[in-house]
Design a protein around this motif. Structure first.
Motif, mmCIF file in Angstrom:
data_model
loop_
_atom_site.group_PDB
_atom_site.id
_atom_site.type_symbol
_atom_site.label_atom_id
_atom_site.label_comp_id
_atom_site.label_asym_id
_atom_site.label_seq_id
_atom_site.Cartn_x
_atom_site.Cartn_y
_atom_site.Cartn_z
ATOM 1 N N UNK A 9 -8.955 -10.563 -10.641
ATOM 2 C CA UNK A 9 -8.236 -10.384 -11.910
ATOM 3 C C UNK A 9 -7.755 -8.962 -12.143
ATOM 4 N N UNK A 10 -8.325 -7.986 -11.437
ATOM 5 C CA UNK A 10 -7.899 -6.599 -11.619
ATOM 6 C C UNK A 10 -6.637 -6.261 -10.830
ATOM 7 N N UNK A 11 -6.061 -7.238 -10.165
ATOM 8 C CA UNK A 11 -4.920 -7.000 -9.281
ATOM 9 C C UNK A 11 -3.776 -6.265 -9.979
ATOM 10 N N UNK A 12 -3.423 -6.678 -11.189
ATOM 11 C CA UNK A 12 -2.280 -6.084 -11.871
ATOM 12 C C UNK A 12 -2.512 -4.597 -12.146
ATOM 13 N N UNK A 13 -3.707 -4.243 -12.545
ATOM 14 C CA UNK A 13 -4.000 -2.837 -12.798
ATOM 15 C C UNK A 13 -4.034 -2.031 -11.504
ATOM 16 N N UNK A 14 -4.599 -2.618 -10.464
ATOM 17 C CA UNK A 14 -4.643 -1.929 -9.171
ATOM 18 C C UNK A 14 -3.237 -1.689 -8.637
ATOM 19 N N UNK A 15 -2.326 -2.632 -8.896
ATOM 20 C CA UNK A 15 -0.955 -2.495 -8.407
ATOM 21 C C UNK A 15 -0.228 -1.309 -9.037
ATOM 22 N N UNK A 16 -0.704 -0.840 -10.172
ATOM 23 C CA UNK A 16 -0.090 0.351 -10.763
ATOM 24 C C UNK A 16 -0.277 1.551 -9.848
ATOM 25 N N UNK A 17 -1.334 1.520 -9.042
ATOM 26 C CA UNK A 17 -1.633 2.614 -8.130
ATOM 27 C C UNK A 17 -1.302 2.277 -6.671
ATOM 28 N N UNK A 18 -1.449 1.010 -6.315
ATOM 29 C CA UNK A 18 -1.347 0.647 -4.905
ATOM 30 C C UNK A 18 -0.866 -0.792 -4.752
ATOM 31 N N UNK A 19 0.449 -1.007 -4.835
ATOM 32 C CA UNK A 19 0.976 -2.362 -4.624
ATOM 33 C C UNK A 19 0.801 -2.789 -3.163
ATOM 34 N N UNK A 20 0.285 -3.982 -2.960
ATOM 35 C CA UNK A 20 0.136 -4.599 -1.640
ATOM 36 C C UNK A 20 0.467 -6.074 -1.808
ATOM 37 N N UNK A 21 1.508 -6.528 -1.130
ATOM 38 C CA UNK A 21 1.896 -7.919 -1.371
ATOM 39 C C UNK A 21 2.771 -8.476 -0.251
ATOM 40 N N UNK A 22 2.767 -9.817 -0.140
ATOM 41 C CA UNK A 22 3.660 -10.534 0.760
ATOM 42 C C UNK A 22 4.899 -10.936 -0.031
ATOM 43 N N UNK A 23 6.045 -10.839 0.617
ATOM 44 C CA UNK A 23 7.291 -11.141 -0.091
ATOM 45 C C UNK A 23 8.349 -11.639 0.877
ATOM 46 N N UNK B 297 6.496 -13.498 7.755
ATOM 47 C CA UNK B 297 6.202 -12.991 6.416
ATOM 48 C C UNK B 297 6.382 -11.473 6.380
ATOM 49 N N UNK B 298 6.945 -10.979 5.299
ATOM 50 C CA UNK B 298 7.069 -9.535 5.093
ATOM 51 C C UNK B 298 5.914 -9.081 4.209
ATOM 52 N N UNK B 299 5.183 -8.079 4.687
ATOM 53 C CA UNK B 299 4.067 -7.525 3.934
ATOM 54 C C UNK B 299 4.420 -6.094 3.532
ATOM 55 N N UNK B 300 4.235 -5.770 2.260
ATOM 56 C CA UNK B 300 4.678 -4.483 1.725
ATOM 57 C C UNK B 300 3.508 -3.721 1.108
ATOM 58 N N UNK B 301 3.443 -2.435 1.413
ATOM 59 C CA UNK B 301 2.495 -1.525 0.772
ATOM 60 C C UNK B 301 3.264 -0.289 0.312
ATOM 61 N N UNK B 302 2.950 0.197 -0.879
ATOM 62 C CA UNK B 302 3.504 1.453 -1.379
ATOM 63 C C UNK B 302 2.338 2.366 -1.724
ATOM 64 N N UNK B 303 2.262 3.505 -1.030
ATOM 65 C CA UNK B 303 1.076 4.348 -1.120
ATOM 66 C C UNK B 303 1.237 5.577 -2.006
ATOM 67 N N UNK B 304 2.426 5.788 -2.568
ATOM 68 C CA UNK B 304 2.705 7.032 -3.267
ATOM 69 C C UNK B 304 1.872 7.298 -4.497
ATOM 70 N N UNK B 305 1.368 6.256 -5.151
ATOM 71 C CA UNK B 305 0.619 6.445 -6.397
ATOM 72 C C UNK B 305 -0.884 6.257 -6.237
ATOM 73 N N UNK B 306 -1.359 6.164 -5.008
ATOM 74 C CA UNK B 306 -2.796 5.949 -4.820
ATOM 75 C C UNK B 306 -3.612 7.047 -5.491
ATOM 76 N N UNK B 307 -4.568 6.623 -6.291
ATOM 77 C CA UNK B 307 -5.522 7.530 -6.934
ATOM 78 C C UNK B 307 -6.865 6.815 -6.901
ATOM 79 N N UNK B 308 -7.646 7.065 -5.875
ATOM 80 C CA UNK B 308 -8.886 6.314 -5.689
ATOM 81 C C UNK B 308 -9.865 6.529 -6.833
#
Length: 348
Positions: A104-118, A126-137
């Motif tokens: 359930x925390x997926x939406x909040x985590x995506x604010x920092x680290x989107x990871x998804x199939x599209x 399948x295309x798998x996408x990651x955007x790492x620019x906002x990662x804040x562990x």
């Protein structure tokens, strides 16, 4: 299956029960439908050795071939890799997690680290996408835990294997076993790089040790300054077949990326034209959402398992993680080359 449908492969009726094409368009030796007599014998040998070890699941021909290819058809090394994987699955309870996992925390985590199939690339993967620019562990670990993030990654790998890849294979008319991964490094500066690479290292270990032969194409976008120098060193350590799959691109990546992924299948942030309702990152759109190609995954048949949601299902509500159950990764042994580059070899 008729010989034409199997490419002459000998199937084991106890384990091989496929409802999608199983001949690979990759006609390289060792790929499904393109086996030598010796390779076919090595499949049988590996299966017998694993049965003697007490293994009863995932002994189908396609799975065994992936482990054999990952270890250059060295049966003993492939057996060790498979046994280590099964031990990890048992220790983490992954088979049960796949059917019942909620994030359930997926939406909040995506604010920092989107990871998804599209959607899919031009080869049907399948295309798998990651955007790492906002990662804040630090911020992310206030929402969830490293264990839950890795567990979600493992669950998505399982869902890649079934139902995503089978659906893509049905639509393409031939076997698809790999993903096209897009990793966007935009915004990853020097200060953020250690956090980014720390997580990728953990995710990479899972990929390389437990999910072999899932890398089809890999595009690293917006590669930071100096990365090309690092890459020139790294690629010397890798198998040429793996190097050919990897494309390191700067900020002017669209022309080359569009050659592999049609613009209508790419989110707008990457120069594409897709705008899924609710956001591409939460749509999970692809053949696995299309009734013509989708079939229930094997794990959905378990009692109490939740069927795959409809294509227009809303994204799960944001919530703080309250449970800590998850995967703690300890990476064993030697690694396949693919995981050294991407945390997700997708996908994923």
């Amino acid at each position: 299956m008729a010989a034409a449908a199997t490419g002459g492969m000998e199937l084991d009726p106890k384990y091989d029960n496929y409802d999608y094409p199983i001949v690979s368009p990759n006609d390289q030796s060792g790929h499904p439908g393109h086996l030598t007599a010796e390779q076919q014998a090595q499949v049988h040998q590996l299966r017998l050795l694993l049965e003697a070890q007490g293994c009863t699941k995932r002994l189908d021909t396609l799975t065994l071939l992936r482990f054999l290819r990952a270890r250059k058809f060295d049966v003993n090394l492939a057996m060790k890799m498979f046994v280590d994987t099964e031990a990890w699955r048992k220790e983490t309870g992954l088979d049960d997690l796949v059917a019942n996992w909620e994030y359930p925390e997926k939406e909040k985590i995506f604010e920092y680290y989107p990871q998804y199939y599209h959607k899919t690339d031009r080869d049907g993967r399948p295309v798998y996408i990651e955007a790492l620019g906002n990662i804040d562990l630090t911020a992310m670990y206030k929402i969830t835990s490293a264990e839950r993030m890795l567990t979600n990654l493992a669950v998505e790998y399982e869902r890649l294997a079934d139902p995503r890849l089978p659906a893509c294979s049905r639509k393409a008319g031939h076997l698809l076993e790999t993903c096209c991964t897009i990793m966007d490094m935009k915004g990853v500066g020097i200060s953020r790089a250690p956090q980014v690479y720390s997580y990728i290292k953990q995710a990479s270990a899972m990929s390389q040790n437990y999910y072999p032969e899932r890398l089809g194409r890999f595009y690293l976008l917006n590669a930071p300054w100096g990365f090309s120098t690092v890459w020139s060193i790294i690629k010397g350590w890798l198998d040429p077949v793996t190097v050919a799959k990897i494309h390191i691109l700067g900020g002017s990546y669209q022309k080359e990326l569009f050659q592999q992924v049609a613009p209508e299948n790419l989110p707008k942030q990457f120069g594409g034209s897709c705008e899924c309702p609710g956001g591409c990152g939460f749509s999970d759109m692809g053949p696995w959402r299309e009734p013509e190609w989708y079939k229930p995954a094997s794990w959905e048949n378990k009692d109490g398992a939740t069927p795959a949601p409809a294509a227009d299902a809303a994204a799960p509500p944001a919530a703080s993680a309250t449970e800590t159950t998850g995967i703690t990764l300890e990476a064993p042994g030697a690694a396949a080359e693919e995981g050294a580059i991407a945390g997700q070899t997708a996908t994923a």
